[in-house]
Design a protein around this motif. Sequence first.
Motif, PDB file in Angstrom:
ATOM      1  N   HIS A  79       0.793  -1.225   0.000  1.00 12.42           N
ATOM      2  CA  HIS A  79       0.000   0.000   0.000  1.00 12.42           C
ATOM      3  C   HIS A  79       0.833   1.287   0.000  1.00 12.42           C
ATOM      4  O   HIS A  79       0.267   2.370  -0.118  1.00 12.42           O
ATOM      5  N   ALA A  80       2.146   1.189   0.161  1.00 15.08           N
ATOM      6  CA  ALA A  80       2.979   2.386   0.206  1.00 15.08           C
ATOM      7  C   ALA A  80       2.868   3.182  -1.094  1.00 15.08           C
ATOM      8  O   ALA A  80       2.795   4.418  -1.078  1.00 15.08           O
ATOM      9  N   TYR A  81       2.853   2.470  -2.203  1.00 13.92           N
ATOM     10  CA  TYR A  81       2.747   3.145  -3.499  1.00 13.92           C
ATOM     11  C   TYR A  81       1.426   3.908  -3.600  1.00 13.92           C
ATOM     12  O   TYR A  81       1.400   5.093  -3.957  1.00 13.92           O
ATOM     13  N   ALA A  82       0.320   3.237  -3.261  1.00 15.27           N
ATOM     14  CA  ALA A  82      -0.994   3.876  -3.351  1.00 15.27           C
ATOM     15  C   ALA A  82      -1.097   5.062  -2.401  1.00 15.27           C
ATOM     16  O   ALA A  82      -1.728   6.082  -2.732  1.00 15.27           O
ATOM     17  N   ALA A  83      -0.496   4.964  -1.217  1.00 17.06           N
ATOM     18  CA  ALA A  83      -0.547   6.059  -0.249  1.00 17.06           C
ATOM     19  C   ALA A  83       0.121   7.305  -0.799  1.00 17.06           C
ATOM     20  O   ALA A  83      -0.376   8.422  -0.631  1.00 17.06           O
TER      21      ALA A  83
END
Length: 241
Positions: free
Chosen positions: A215-219
């Motif tokens: 989820h780091a990318y989406a955040a």
Amino acid sequence: MTQRERTGVAPPHVHPAAASLALAAVLILWADFALAHSVTLGDQGYIQEITGMHIIPFIYLGAKHMVTGYDHILFLFGVIFFLYGMKHIAGYVSLFAIGHSTTMLLGVYFNIGIDSYIIDAIIGFSVVYKALDNLGAFPLWFGFQPNTKAATLIFGFLHGFGLSSKIIDYNISPDGLVPNLLAFNVGVEIGQMLALTAILLVMTRWRTTPSFARHAYAANVLMMTAGFALIGFQIAGYIVA
């Protein structure tokens, strides 16, 4: 450093439903982001009416500004997103604090203001920049990596001008100006520490879960979207003002 190098995984595919939810969250918070440097009507009236030294009230106002300043929170969130050691975190946060404090104090004292729409659009760009940096976009797209410490300091200067410009508009009394500004700045730093503590508590917990790498990318995409929303809102306001 690319996002793969930072997290050990390639940028994941963002599910359409997740993207829609993220966009909805941005739109709901759009007005709040746009007013991130605003001072409430009650606080505005207080600033305009008082004279003399008022240390405690200005400490409170400074802390309140930082805790409710969504642009500051977003930028700090981006700055520490991939920082793990407390030494590195303290170093970057200190650079931001030095920049923010310097231009806020000097801007008000020497009556140096920047149009609020322009400076808030630039502050929105700082959020976009940090998201792109976290995503590893600069080496990939432009073939170079900006100096992250220098950028943090420079954007700290710009964030400080955002607040100083608002304070100038409210004609703060010159009687007690210096101690009141110093007290306000102390409050800003207290608020920053409170906000940073909350962010670190959440980040520390999140980083221990398997979902962090996914989820780091989406955040960071969401953070970048919020920055672009702020830029667009401010540019539109500047055009129609």
